[in-house]
Scaffold this motif. Structure first.
Motif, short mmCIF file in Angstrom:
data_model
loop_
_atom_site.label_atom_id
_atom_site.label_comp_id
_atom_site.label_asym_id
_atom_site.label_seq_id
_atom_site.Cartn_x
_atom_site.Cartn_y
_atom_site.Cartn_z
N GLU A 167 -5.73 50.65 8.17
CA GLU A 167 -4.54 50.11 7.51
C GLU A 167 -4.28 48.68 7.98
O GLU A 167 -3.98 47.79 7.19
CB GLU A 167 -3.32 50.99 7.79
N GLU A 168 -4.38 48.49 9.29
CA GLU A 168 -4.16 47.16 9.87
C GLU A 168 -5.17 46.16 9.31
O GLU A 168 -4.83 45.00 9.06
CB GLU A 168 -4.27 47.21 11.40
N ALA A 169 -6.41 46.59 9.16
CA ALA A 169 -7.45 45.69 8.64
C ALA A 169 -7.09 45.24 7.22
O ALA A 169 -7.21 44.06 6.89
CB ALA A 169 -8.81 46.38 8.65
N GLY A 170 -6.65 46.17 6.37
CA GLY A 170 -6.24 45.82 5.01
C GLY A 170 -5.05 44.88 5.00
O GLY A 170 -5.01 43.91 4.24
N HIS A 171 -4.08 45.14 5.88
CA HIS A 171 -2.90 44.27 5.96
C HIS A 171 -3.27 42.89 6.48
O HIS A 171 -2.68 41.88 6.05
CB HIS A 171 -1.82 44.89 6.84
N LEU A 172 -4.23 42.83 7.38
CA LEU A 172 -4.65 41.54 7.92
C LEU A 172 -5.26 40.66 6.82
O LEU A 172 -5.00 39.46 6.77
CB LEU A 172 -5.66 41.74 9.06
N ILE A 173 -6.05 41.26 5.95
CA ILE A 173 -6.63 40.51 4.83
C ILE A 173 -5.51 39.97 3.92
O ILE A 173 -5.53 38.81 3.53
CB ILE A 173 -7.62 41.37 4.03
N ASP A 174 -4.54 40.85 3.62
CA ASP A 174 -3.41 40.42 2.79
C ASP A 174 -2.61 39.30 3.45
O ASP A 174 -2.23 38.32 2.80
CB ASP A 174 -2.49 41.60 2.48
N ASP A 175 -2.37 39.43 4.75
CA ASP A 175 -1.61 38.41 5.48
C ASP A 175 -2.37 37.08 5.50
O ASP A 175 -1.77 36.01 5.40
CB ASP A 175 -1.32 38.86 6.91
N TYR A 176 -3.69 37.17 5.65
CA TYR A 176 -4.51 35.96 5.66
C TYR A 176 -4.37 35.20 4.34
O TYR A 176 -4.15 33.99 4.33
CB TYR A 176 -5.97 36.34 5.91
N LEU A 177 -4.47 35.93 3.23
CA LEU A 177 -4.33 35.27 1.93
C LEU A 177 -2.90 34.79 1.70
O LEU A 177 -2.69 33.77 1.05
CB LEU A 177 -4.78 36.20 0.81
N GLU A 178 -1.94 35.52 2.22
CA GLU A 178 -0.55 35.10 2.08
C GLU A 178 -0.32 33.78 2.82
O GLU A 178 0.43 32.92 2.36
CB GLU A 178 0.40 36.18 2.62
N SER A 179 -0.99 33.61 3.96
CA SER A 179 -0.84 32.36 4.71
C SER A 179 -1.50 31.18 3.98
O SER A 179 -1.18 30.03 4.27
CB SER A 179 -1.44 32.50 6.11
N LYS A 180 -2.38 31.46 3.05
CA LYS A 180 -3.06 30.42 2.27
C LYS A 180 -2.46 30.33 0.87
O LYS A 180 -3.12 29.92 -0.07
CB LYS A 180 -4.56 30.71 2.17
N ARG A 181 -1.21 30.73 0.71
CA ARG A 181 -0.55 30.79 -0.60
C ARG A 181 -0.50 29.41 -1.27
O ARG A 181 -0.43 29.32 -2.48
CB ARG A 181 0.86 31.34 -0.38
N MET A 182 -0.55 28.33 -0.49
CA MET A 182 -0.46 26.99 -1.07
C MET A 182 -1.67 26.65 -1.93
O MET A 182 -1.60 25.74 -2.75
CB MET A 182 -0.30 25.95 0.03
N PHE A 183 -2.75 27.37 -1.75
CA PHE A 183 -3.96 27.14 -2.55
C PHE A 183 -3.96 28.15 -3.70
O PHE A 183 -4.40 29.29 -3.54
CB PHE A 183 -5.22 27.29 -1.69
N GLN A 184 -3.48 27.70 -4.84
CA GLN A 184 -3.29 28.58 -5.99
C GLN A 184 -4.60 29.23 -6.47
O GLN A 184 -4.65 30.41 -6.76
CB GLN A 184 -2.66 27.80 -7.15
N MET A 185 -5.64 28.42 -6.54
CA MET A 185 -6.92 28.93 -7.06
C MET A 185 -7.55 29.95 -6.11
O MET A 185 -8.27 30.84 -6.55
CB MET A 185 -7.90 27.78 -7.30
N LEU A 186 -7.28 29.84 -4.84
CA LEU A 186 -7.85 30.78 -3.87
C LEU A 186 -7.40 32.20 -4.16
O LEU A 186 -8.20 33.13 -4.06
CB LEU A 186 -7.45 30.38 -2.45
N GLN A 187 -6.16 32.35 -4.54
CA GLN A 187 -5.64 33.70 -4.82
C GLN A 187 -6.43 34.36 -5.94
O GLN A 187 -6.81 35.53 -5.83
CB GLN A 187 -4.15 33.62 -5.19
N ARG A 188 -6.69 33.60 -7.00
CA ARG A 188 -7.43 34.16 -8.14
C ARG A 188 -8.90 34.37 -7.81
O ARG A 188 -9.49 35.37 -8.20
CB ARG A 188 -7.29 33.25 -9.35
N ARG A 189 -9.49 33.40 -7.10
CA ARG A 189 -10.92 33.49 -6.80
C ARG A 189 -11.22 34.60 -5.79
O ARG A 189 -12.28 35.23 -5.84
CB ARG A 189 -11.43 32.15 -6.26
#
Length: 193
Positions: A53-75
């Motif tokens: 569970e922590e591993a899955g949340h860590l991936i989500d948190d990592y992408l959340e910290s990169k929220r400023m890069f709009q295209m990254l979320q989609r890619r």
């Protein structure tokens, strides 16, 4: 009379299964790669320690910290989904119900597949990290491009202003020189006449 010791086969099977689980944990730990603070290393470490569970949340948190890069979320979205699926597949293989009841070869096969999923997870996390670096580089390049454009525009305005001031000032100087020469020529001509 000597009592015959009873062999508890169920306990033997559980010990053998636990030994296989420990061997798998050692194999997974040996396959961890990446810098100590990289997404890959952190997620793989959590998976090795069975903190799925922590591993899955860590991936989500990592992408959340990169929220400023709009295209990254989609890619990265399909890769994130695949990573979470792989984490769940590893969890299911490691916690296979009645694993100890299966023949040794089947147990080994299931745990080998868990190692395969772990390797695939490692590759998928590397792709997510690469996509992140790619977006950061694109952002830096666009920032550099904007700064260069602003510098060129400011330089062009300064040069244009300098040329206009120079031409206006030069025009006045040229007019004075022309007037001075014509006045002198008129004086010279008037002395001869």
């Amino acid at each position: 009379m000597v009592e015959a010791k009873k062999i508890d086969f169920r306990k033997l099977e559980e010990r053998r299964t636990q030994a296989l689980q420990d061997k798998l944990k050692g194999q997974l730990k040996a396959r961890q790669v990446g810098k100590n603070t990289s997404l890959r290393r952190l997620v793989l470490g959590l998976v090795v320690e069975s903190e799925y569970e922590e591993a899955g949340h860590l991936i989500d948190d990592y992408l959340e910290s990169k929220r400023m890069f709009q295209m990254l979320q989609r890619r990265a979205a399909p890769h994130v989904t695949h990573s979470k699926d792989l984490i769940n597949a590893i969890r299911l293989k490691r916690n296979f119900p009645n694993l100890s009841a299966l023949p040794m070869s089947k147990q080994q096969e299931i745990l080998d597949r868990a190692v395969g999923h772990f390797d695939e997870l490692k590759i998928t996390l590397r792709i997510i990290e690469h996509l992140t670096r790619d977006e950061v580089v694109k952002d830096l390049r666009s920032t550099v491009w904007v700064i260069k454009c602003v510098a060129y525009v400011v330089a062009a305005i300064v040069v244009a202003n300098f040329v206009l001031e120079m031409s206006h000032g030069l025009q006045e100087v040229c007019w004075r020189v022309f007037n001075d020469y014509t006045d002198r020529m008129f004086e010279v001509i008037s002395h001869f006449v």
